[in-house]
Write a protein that holds these residues in place. Structure first.
Motif: not given
Length: 504
Positions: A264-267, A239-240, A236-237, A230
């Motif tokens: 908090n790491l994954f959307e 998944n990006e 921010k996530k 990140l």
């Protein structure tokens, strides 16, 4: 097209293994009895087998009467001989690989033999069964249409004896079957690098544009890698970066202290599957969605016995076979394996949460606890209490360790907690009081010793600077692989060592 064909055939192959799993769940005692006779048969003409008359052992009772309990210290000189190439000592033939125990200090390392039998019939077999369980629980999964990121250690040649030692993960990566190696990234050249920080940078470069759907490793080190991703790509996530990531298979340390950071790491939510794997063997896997207890693997080359934790320091403790265990009691784990460990005390403590099938939770280590005042505080108590304290104070813990402050003429004893927060509680006293209250609720011995602060005072919490635990591991050459922070200790060795780093 090739990746979809490989994904389809891999998934189809693994689905069939669920029948094998159901078999040992249905007939656990029969499977274990059959297994111990197989182990004895294979090792009957080894040096150990001849010494204890394996050819004459026909019943478990004879095995129980003849074979002594052992710790690593009892095997140290024998294993040194095996490392130098001697054959037929504990297990037939020679042993090429030795898993170096991760440890947490500068104490001497253990070198656990890893045979071809144990690799194929324990570790890899358990890995296939874990994937089979996952497919069974998630029939629409597409994890095999993408890649898996693996975090492992490294290995080295032992002098000139043509034997090797290193993290268990590095041994398994080096010898990984082709079907598993195909889906795993990065390649072995990077996966087995010894310099941890350079390895992370290379993993990031080699995997950022891949279709990653699985991650495997120790959850604390996976977390470090994800945060580096990140930061490097200003996202921010996760998944990006990896939109199709679906599951993290983790072991080595509890996920509980880290779960809020992961969320908090994954959307979108992903799956977490826990495994209980050690240098000595692959013991258990999570077989249900969103359930913390683990299915004990009974047909993977390991015969299990158990000692009540209360008896572990007795000169001749009572040893229990699987059919004699009871629910919700803490046991020290004793194993006999297809790597030549016989009635070996692993050092872990477990608790049975179910007896049909046999499911367990890991409650701690026989050496990692605090009992300086008769409070018998174990890791399971600590992590449950910390989790409640975090929820109620809206805080997140990154790392922690705890040890005793001894009684003196002026003060009662106490527990000192060094905690590195990812998100600090607004009121540290509230956090401390909730932690204390939960420990009292979970542990009656702790509650008794806390009575009016006569023996044990309230917890003392030292808030660590950001990165302290990472720096401590780096200083002691413990970055990466299966290395982990010591959670509880019955003395101040770890506490004082870490605080010394804080003051530098």
């Amino acid at each position: 097209m090739i990746k979809y064909l490989c994904g389809y055939f891999t998934s189809s192959f693994l689905k069939k293994r669920i029948k094998n799993i159901e078999s040992f769940m249905r007939y656990p005692i029969e499977i274990q009895n059959q297994l111990i006779h197989q182990l004895i048969f294979y090792a009957r003409d080894t040096e150990f087998g001849k010494k204890y008359g394996f050819r004459d052992i026909k019943k478990y009772q004879q095995f129980d009467e003849r074979i002594p309990l052992c710790k690593y210290s009892d095997l140290k000189s024998i294993i040194k001989r095996i490392r130098k190439g001697e054959k037929n000592i504990l297990w037939p033939g020679s042993v090429k690989w030795f898993a170096k125990s991760s440890g947490t200090t500068n104490a001497r390392s253990k070198y656990i033999p890893v045979t071809s039998f144990s690799m194929n019939e324990c570790h890899y077999k358990a890995g296939k069964d874990l994937l089979s369980i996952y497919i069974h629980n998630h029939p629409k999964t597409k994890i095999f249409f993408g890649k898996a990121v693996r975090l492992g250690g490294s290995h080295k040649l032992y002098k000139n004896y043509n034997t090797f030692y290193g993290d268990l993960s590095s041994i398994l990566i080096k010898n990984m079957p082709f079907w598993a190696d195909y889906i795993c990234i990065p390649g072995k050249e990077i996966a087995l690098m010894s310099e941890w920080e350079k390895k992370l940078e290379n993993i990031i470069i080699k995997t950022v544009n891949k279709d990653v759907r699985i991650m495997l490793g120790v959850c604390s080190w996976i977390l470090i890698l994800l945060n580096k991703f990140l930061k490097k790509f200003n996202k921010k996530k996760i998944n990006e970066i990896w939109p199709n990531i679906e599951v993290i298979f983790h072991g080595g340390v509890s996920l509980t202290p880290y779960i809020h950071q992961y969320e908090n790491l994954f959307e979108k939510s992903i799956n977490y599957y826990n495994v209980y794997s050690a240098s000595e063997g692959f013991f258990a896997v999570q077989d249900k969605k969103n359930v913390e207890d683990l299915l004990l693997l009974l047909n993977h080359g390991i015969f299990y016995e158990f000692i009540s934790v209360k008896d572990i320091n007795e000169p001749n403790p009572k040893i229990l076979s699987l059919d004699k265990v009871e629910l919700n009691k803490n046991y020290a784990l004793v194993i006999s394996t297809n790597a030549g460990l016989w009635r070996y005390i692993v050092g872990d403590t477990i608790r049975f949460t179910n007896l049909s099938p046999y499911r367990i939770s890991i409650s701690g280590r026989t050496s990692h606890y605090i009992n300086s005042f008769g409070e018998e505080l174990i890791i399971e108590n600590a992590e449950k209490a910390l989790n409640v304290a975090c929820i109620k104070t809206d805080s997140i813990i990154h790392e922690y360790t705890a040890g005793p402050i001894y009684i003196n003429k002026k003060n009662s004893g106490a527990h000192e907690w060094i905690i590195e927060f990812k998100k600090h509680p607004k009121n540290l006293v509230d956090f401390r009081d909730i932690l204390d209250k939960e420990l009292k609720f979970l542990n009656s011995d702790y509650d008794t010793k806390r009575y009016k602060d006569i023996v044990l005072g309230p917890p003392i919490i030292y808030v660590a600077r950001n990165g302290l635990f990472y720096d401590w591991l780096k200083k002691h050459k413990k970055l990466g692989g299966q290395n982990k922070i010591p959670r509880l200790s019955n003395d101040r060795k770890y506490i004082d060592s870490i605080l010394k780093m804080e003051r530098i």
